[in-house]
Design a protein around this motif. Structure first.
Motif: not given
Ligand code: GLV
Length: 318
Positions: A10-15, A33-40, A297-303
């Protein structure tokens, strides 16, 4: 539900701006580590972004994220995100609740309450005049401290002050119950709260209901010679009314960590006012180490399809 993914993650945008990106990205990637974290700067496929971690992001960004489901705020105050005209109704906004930030606020508020309680401004003035003038502070039980806003941060500060023996009251929009704290609720009880408060700490969220709440009328309801500690937002205080109250002696001193315009313009009268302590919005900073863990922890809950924590009530504005 969980947003979209580009590859197998799953993709997470860091901005975020105004923070140390390297530290934040390293911590978020370590925690998730289970996320694909990208910046602009990574030129991610914006139309695929389902989750974003944001703070002081470029104007127009949200309009370029058609599939955004959840926006996690790096800061505790979310008023600028909620005011963004590009924020769609169906986007869930999550505010920052960080143990590190709460520790910082607790320390800062305690430091300034004790500073005023132990009459440090008077000692400083006496020192300037080479005047040996011992004065005895009242017992904490006879010092009335008031916390405006009993959320995550306000209630923690209230409890700390109660544990030190202060006579603590708190005011919130709706009734709260905190051991040892006299609580007041709603506009109809605001004056009673102010009238008994010698050291006022503002820890309110900024909403249309709380903007300019500390105006001439409210300040004049405090007992004469009261102190103000504003660690919420500059817009809670009417600057001219604060200056007038300090000059007339209605207020004896103010500690200001937040301002209508930040950085505080160099010509602003707050900088050189003898009764004002200016601090550059550092009373409590979101701490990478503790906050990245909490957000992860919150993101993992969401996923995992579980309910998110610390979701902002869009109607209330916090
Ligand atoms: C800082 O002001 C924050 O909202 O976290």
């Amino acid at each position: 539900m969980t947003g979209t993914q580009v590859g197998d993650k799953p993709l997470l945008l860091y901005a975020c701006t105004g923070v140390d990106d390297n530290q934040w990205l390293a911590a978020m990637r370590r925690e998730l580590p289970e996320l694909d974290i990208r910046t602009l700067a990574d030129d991610p496929p914006l139309e695929q972004v389902g989750m974003a971690f944001i703070w002081k992001y470029p104007a127009g960004l949200l309009a370029s994220l058609p599939r955004l489901c959840v926006a996690f705020s790096l800061g505790a105050g979310v008023e600028s995100i909620l005011r963004d005209p590009d924020l769609r109704e169906d986007v869930t906004v999550v505010r920052m609740v960080d143990p590190g930030l709460a520790i910082g606020m607790n320390e800062f508020v305690l430091m300034r309450v004790l500073h005023y309680h132990r009459q440090m401004p008077e000692h400083a003035e006496n020192q300037r005049a080479h005047r040996w003038a011992p004065c005895v502070p009242p017992l904490p039980e006879d010092r009335r401290v008031g916390i405006l806003g009993l959320g995550e941060l306000g209630s923690r500060c209230a409890r700390t002050l109660v544990n030190l023996g202060f006579d603590v009251a708190g005011w919130a929009r709706s009734p709260r119950n905190i051991d040892g704290v006299t609580t007041f609720a709603g506009r109809e009880q605001l004056d009673a709260f102010l009238a008994r408060t010698e050291i006022l700490v503002c820890l309110l969220p900024l909403t249309t209901a709380t903007a300019n709440i500390l105006d001439r009328r409210a300040i004049s309801t405090l007992p004469r010679g009261a102190y103000l500690i504003n660690v919420a937002r500059g817009q809670h205080v009417v600057d001219e009314d604060l200056l007038a109250a300090l000059d007339s002696g209605q207020l004896r001193g103010a500690t200001l960590d937040v301002f209508r315009e930040e950085p505080l313009p160099s010509t602003h009268p707050f900088w050189s006012h003898a009764k004002i302590t200016v601090v550059p919005h550092v009373s409590a900073i979101t701490q990478v180490k503790s906050a990245a863990r909490t957000v992860a922890a919150n993101i993992r809950r969401y996923l995992a399809g579980q309910p998110l924590q610390n979701v902002v009530d869009r109607k209330l504005g916090y």
